[in-house]
Enzyme design. Sequence first.
Site, PDB file in Angstrom:
ATOM      1  N   THR B 101       0.859  -1.179   0.000  1.00 22.65           N
ATOM      2  CA  THR B 101       0.000   0.000   0.000  1.00 22.65           C
ATOM      3  C   THR B 101       0.900   1.234   0.000  1.00 22.65           C
ATOM      4  OG1 THR B 101      -1.735  -1.132   1.217  1.00 22.65           O
ATOM      5  CG2 THR B 101      -1.710   1.261   1.374  1.00 22.65           C
ATOM      6  N   LYS B 177      -6.882   1.640  -3.217  1.00 25.47           N
ATOM      7  CA  LYS B 177      -6.501   1.066  -1.924  1.00 25.47           C
ATOM      8  C   LYS B 177      -6.459   2.147  -0.846  1.00 25.47           C
ATOM      9  CE  LYS B 177      -5.205  -2.024   1.070  1.00 25.47           C
ATOM     10  NZ  LYS B 177      -3.909  -2.638   1.294  1.00 25.47           N
ATOM     11  N   LYS B 245       0.885   4.497   9.405  1.00 29.37           N
ATOM     12  CA  LYS B 245       1.461   4.656   8.071  1.00 29.37           C
ATOM     13  C   LYS B 245       0.394   5.033   7.039  1.00 29.37           C
ATOM     14  CE  LYS B 245       2.250   0.773   5.627  1.00 29.37           C
ATOM     15  NZ  LYS B 245       1.487   0.804   4.350  1.00 29.37           N
TER      16      LYS B 245
END
Lengths: 304, 304
Positions: B101, B177, B245
């Site tokens: 990702t 995503k 993150k």
Amino acid sequence: MPESAKPRVAVVGLGSMGYGMATSLRRAGLEVIGCDVSADSVKRFVADGGKGAGTPAEAAKSADIVVSVVVNAAQTETILFGAGGVAETLAQGAVFISSATMDPEIARRLAKQLEATGRHYLDAPISGGAQRAAQGELTILASGSPAAFAKARPALDAMAAKLYELGDEAGQGAAFKMINQLLAGVHIAAASEAIAFAAKQGLDIRKVYEVITASAGNSWMFENRMPHVLDGDYAPRSAVDIFVKDLGIIQDMARSQKFPVPVSAAALQMFLMTSAAGMGRDDDASVARMYAKVTGTHLPGEPN
Amino acid sequence: MPESAKPRVAVVGLGSMGYGMATSLRRAGLEVIGCDVSADSVKRFVADGGKGAGTPAEAAKSADIVVSVVVNAAQTETILFGAGGVAETLAQGAVFISSATMDPEIARRLAKQLEATGRHYLDAPISGGAQRAAQGELTILASGSPAAFAKARPALDAMAAKLYELGDEAGQGAAFKMINQLLAGVHIAAASEAIAFAAKQGLDIRKVYEVITASAGNSWMFENRMPHVLDGDYAPRSAVDIFVKDLGIIQDMARSQKFPVPVSAAALQMFLMTSAAGMGRDDDASVARMYAKVTGTHLPGEPN
């Protein structure tokens, strides 16, 4: 129960939810008296075969059960204890079913006040739209004394597909409902933020809808509300200002309990911003429109 | 396809996801070479019947397809272009499948850089846990050139139950995503805020779980993660720092596009606060523990 012993029910508030609930109660064979601040709504109910009353007091006079279907705590209090209110006439041992979403503290206070006069109070917020109200398939989050439940049972059975019995005192139903509203409000704001941000990046938002509803990012609200954005249709099914109210109650509760709720606080600001921009009475998916307007992002059916 | 023409696949990164994906590829009859910074993981894979390699370059030498299963953009770039990286040996016309990702901008840059050397790049973030990885039932959000898709197809078929083909250039898979991660992160933070706030009010949180999962306040994440809170079990299925993150990437993307995202910004702060309190490597439902600790609210299995 013999026909003659069927309880009489007063429904106070014949809006889109209340009208449907009154209809479900009649369908179950109960005698229903409707009452609303709008004389037209009462006329329509009478034309449909129900009975009408001019004030809550008049509606409650011969009722075993009163179902209050209004928007907030202030309206509920007026219906109960205002001039021409239910408390003026309701029989001893009858039950008042309150369906408004409100601060649990206020639900407890109203219950105590009514119970002191010899009537029962059932704290019973509802969930599900107008269609499920009309079909007698609401979800009801109820709490109250065993006597209140017993007295209210025939009406609850007629209105609910799913009845949660959440405790033996008023306030617990309200508290469960507020937790649901916290999540529902955050999820609408998050769905709006996500879909507008996706549009900003040039993604096909119909494809986004398809992917998200099949992924871990899905929510009941994303799935239910984002089609309004895809279709550019902001006719109100549930309005922005409902969440201005409900997330506002969350903030009041949380602050008084010294409990920080920063995620729902951020969501509230987005509903407020949408309301401030003139969309308070539009569908709550309008939060996505607000993000789009502010950022010059194109959404279906919108000018920019 | 005759046996001899079966593509050879290198899997770089044999963590809980990569190991499962490598296993799914072998089950589909492909020849798989595994590689990991942990020599033990490679040994285990070889003991299970796979082949092993010491560096990404070595693994990629005879591969038609490289599947990169690491955590972020920096690791992906090192695997591709670092010393002993895939770009040193990968054959012309082979494909690199990136599952991390990352910011769509970086996915575009890495793709351009690799494509300039005559190899293909497929931007293919994954969704689904370790179990679905091992069963070959991941959801893959992919974008890339038709040639990249064609070359990657046998591996995609072996790894995915659901393959979304989201565009003909790298970055679009990453963008979809990120929209999912925005929602997933907000929903975990909201679920945590709601369940801790419910506990603070003395509600039975198992009952809250039952009511919410049947109501409009439900989300995939609420339903999936809150059982960890009910059981007081914070062994990491997915860690807090993953959302530090991913919501961080959202903030970077949004800021550079001058797009305000206040709801996910608030959620990020809650993950950061949970990480700062020492729970970064614990299960992401630990955000609920953080709310409980700060407010002195009791949750199952917790001291206060």
